[in-house]
Design a protein around this motif. Structure first.
Motif, PDB file in Angstrom:
ATOM      1  N   UNK A 169       0.854  -1.274  -0.214  1.00  0.00           N
ATOM      2  CA  UNK A 169      -0.425  -0.187  -0.208  1.00  0.00           C
ATOM      3  C   UNK A 169       1.376   1.563   0.175  1.00  0.00           C
ATOM      4  N   UNK A 170       2.125   1.605   0.990  1.00  0.00           N
ATOM      5  CA  UNK A 170       2.471   2.600   0.987  1.00  0.00           C
ATOM      6  C   UNK A 170       4.075   2.691  -0.138  1.00  0.00           C
ATOM      7  N   UNK A 171       3.924   0.792  -0.120  1.00  0.00           N
ATOM      8  CA  UNK A 171       4.704   1.051  -1.229  1.00  0.00           C
ATOM      9  C   UNK A 171       6.995   1.192  -1.048  1.00  0.00           C
ATOM     10  N   UNK A 223       8.649  -3.307  -6.299  1.00  0.00           N
ATOM     11  CA  UNK A 223       7.127  -3.241  -6.812  1.00  0.00           C
ATOM     12  C   UNK A 223       6.845  -4.370  -7.821  1.00  0.00           C
ATOM     13  N   UNK A 224       7.913  -4.948  -8.216  1.00  0.00           N
ATOM     14  CA  UNK A 224       7.338  -5.909  -8.742  1.00  0.00           C
ATOM     15  C   UNK A 224       7.798  -7.440  -7.397  1.00  0.00           C
ATOM     16  N   UNK A 225       8.280  -7.520  -6.732  1.00  0.00           N
ATOM     17  CA  UNK A 225       8.643  -8.136  -5.405  1.00  0.00           C
ATOM     18  C   UNK A 225       9.682  -9.371  -5.568  1.00  0.00           C
ATOM     19  N   UNK A 226      10.611  -8.107  -6.752  1.00  0.00           N
ATOM     20  CA  UNK A 226      11.717  -9.247  -6.871  1.00  0.00           C
ATOM     21  C   UNK A 226      13.255  -8.377  -6.066  1.00  0.00           C
ATOM     22  N   UNK A 227      13.145  -7.658  -5.370  1.00  0.00           N
ATOM     23  CA  UNK A 227      14.415  -7.431  -4.523  1.00  0.00           C
ATOM     24  C   UNK A 227      14.528  -8.028  -3.579  1.00  0.00           C
ATOM     25  N   UNK A 281      11.609   4.724  -4.455  1.00  0.00           N
ATOM     26  CA  UNK A 281      11.105   5.686  -5.246  1.00  0.00           C
ATOM     27  C   UNK A 281      11.601   7.056  -5.176  1.00  0.00           C
ATOM     28  N   UNK A 282      11.728   7.130  -3.837  1.00  0.00           N
ATOM     29  CA  UNK A 282      11.946   8.073  -3.595  1.00  0.00           C
ATOM     30  C   UNK A 282      13.971   8.421  -3.014  1.00  0.00           C
ATOM     31  N   UNK A 283      13.909   7.386  -2.142  1.00  0.00           N
ATOM     32  CA  UNK A 283      15.266   6.845  -1.642  1.00  0.00           C
ATOM     33  C   UNK A 283      14.932   7.978   0.157  1.00  0.00           C
ATOM     34  N   UNK A 284      13.628   8.475   0.201  1.00  0.00           N
ATOM     35  CA  UNK A 284      13.097   9.156   1.515  1.00  0.00           C
ATOM     36  C   UNK A 284      13.950   7.291   2.516  1.00  0.00           C
ATOM     37  N   UNK A 285      14.488   7.882   3.530  1.00  0.00           N
ATOM     38  CA  UNK A 285      14.325   7.540   5.010  1.00  0.00           C
ATOM     39  C   UNK A 285      14.030   7.341   5.929  1.00  0.00           C
ATOM     40  N   UNK A 286      12.627   6.648   6.962  1.00  0.00           N
ATOM     41  CA  UNK A 286      11.529   7.303   7.994  1.00  0.00           C
ATOM     42  C   UNK A 286      11.876   6.769   9.427  1.00  0.00           C
ATOM     43  N   UNK A 287      12.513   7.290  10.587  1.00  0.00           N
ATOM     44  CA  UNK A 287      12.417   6.994  11.640  1.00  0.00           C
ATOM     45  C   UNK A 287      11.469   7.434  12.669  1.00  0.00           C
ATOM     46  N   UNK A 288      11.239   6.452  13.624  1.00  0.00           N
ATOM     47  CA  UNK A 288      10.099   6.190  14.887  1.00  0.00           C
ATOM     48  C   UNK A 288      11.110   5.887  15.939  1.00  0.00           C
TER      49      UNK A 288
END
Length: 304
Positions: free
Chosen positions: A30-32, A252-256, A50-57
């Motif tokens: 959903x969030x990809x 997106x293709x579940x191949x990573x 897609x953006x390279x964003x890394x978020x931490x909580x």
């Protein structure tokens, strides 16, 4: 047949994180994003390819031991021995279920089945006592102890046809398989799938691919391997880190194939393993399966 070996140069850094004990990577369709935790750092993290964003909580607990996606779009987080929701607009300290109490344990590896039930285990905080157990948890708060005598729960995974459950006790150096009844949520016919008790190698986290291959990270072994459903190994991927912990297919293709790692490395070892605390990525070795979602009491949506 000799197992294929993938050159280490194909193992890339997705996020140059500094995890102490990276674990439980999960791809959210959903969030990809790829979500994972740092158990000892008590961090819940996301990466957007897609953006390279890394978020931490960060969370105020002793251990942030595991996670699961849910049908209502939140995350179920294992904090010490209790499950909590993490969701925008909901108090992140909202308690869901106390799984276990009274032992020097914490929650560790888990996975959701195709009916939305969470299978999660506990582990001994001192890493040698058989204090842990495997539990089945439902969205209405019911907790069932399935079996005990576990030191360190790991490697919980389901076959693509939902007829087999895999379970690893890392400190017993063994992975078992069970017959799995999806409708009733019952396991039976326990038997050994891979036994490393003689060599003391440590199978850790696991996931399955679309063809039924079981991928396992070997802690202290510097590699991930793929088992065929009959238990033979057909692929070995050497890693630039000694202590891989867990893995999951994403993208997106579940191949990573994403891999987490580190723990128990001193400064000298870290200096020669600069990727040890990173989120690693390996492209195109297989295709994974979408993660099932915990059937949350906050949602009327079916598991997907």
């Amino acid at each position: 047949m000799t197992a294929d070996s993938i050159p280490p140069r194909r193992v890339e850094t997705a996020v140059a994180s500094t995890d102490i004990l990276g674990e439980t990577p999960l791809w959210c369709d959903r969030s990809r994003k790829l979500w994972w935790i740092d158990i000892d750092g008590r961090l819940h993290q996301s990466f957007d390819p897609a953006t390279g964003a890394h978020h931490v909580t960060s969370y105020d607990c002793q251990f942030l031991g595991s996670q699961a996606l849910t049908t209502d779009g939140s995350h179920l987080l294992a904090r010490n021995l209790t499950l909590h929701h993490r969701s925008t607009g909901r108090d992140p300290s909202d308690q869901v279920i106390e799984v276990e109490s009274g032992l020097d344990n914490r929650l560790n590896d888990g996975r959701v089945d195709a009916r939305g039930r969470l299978w999660i285990g506990t582990m001994d905080n001192q890493l040698h006592r058989p204090n842990g157990a495997l539990y089945r948890v439902t969205g209405d708060g019911q907790v069932a102890r399935i079996f005990s005598d576990v030191i360190v729960t790991n490697g919980i995974a389901f076959s693509p046809d939902n007829r087999t459950l895999y379970f690893t006790d890392t400190r017993r150096y063994c992975t078992w398989m069970f017959d799995f009844d999806l409708d009733d949520g019952v396991i039976s016919n326990r038997r050994v799938f891979a036994d490393y008790s003689a060599s003391k190698e440590r199978p850790d986290g696991a996931c399955v691919d679309v063809d039924g291959g079981l991928w396992t990270a070997f802690f202290s072994g510097g590699r991930v391997v793929r088992y065929r459903p009959d238990g033979t190994i057909d692929t070995v991927i050497p890693l630039p880190v000694t202590n891989p912990t867990c893995l999951s297919f994403g993208g997106s293709d579940l191949k990573t194939l994403f891999v987490t790692a580190r723990k128990f490395l001193d400064e000298q070892q870290l200096s020669i393993e600069p990727q040890a605390g990173h989120l690693l990525a390996i492209q195109g070795v297989a295709q994974g399966l979408a993660e099932h979602r915990f059937l949350s009491a906050h949602s009327d949506l079916p598991p997907c």
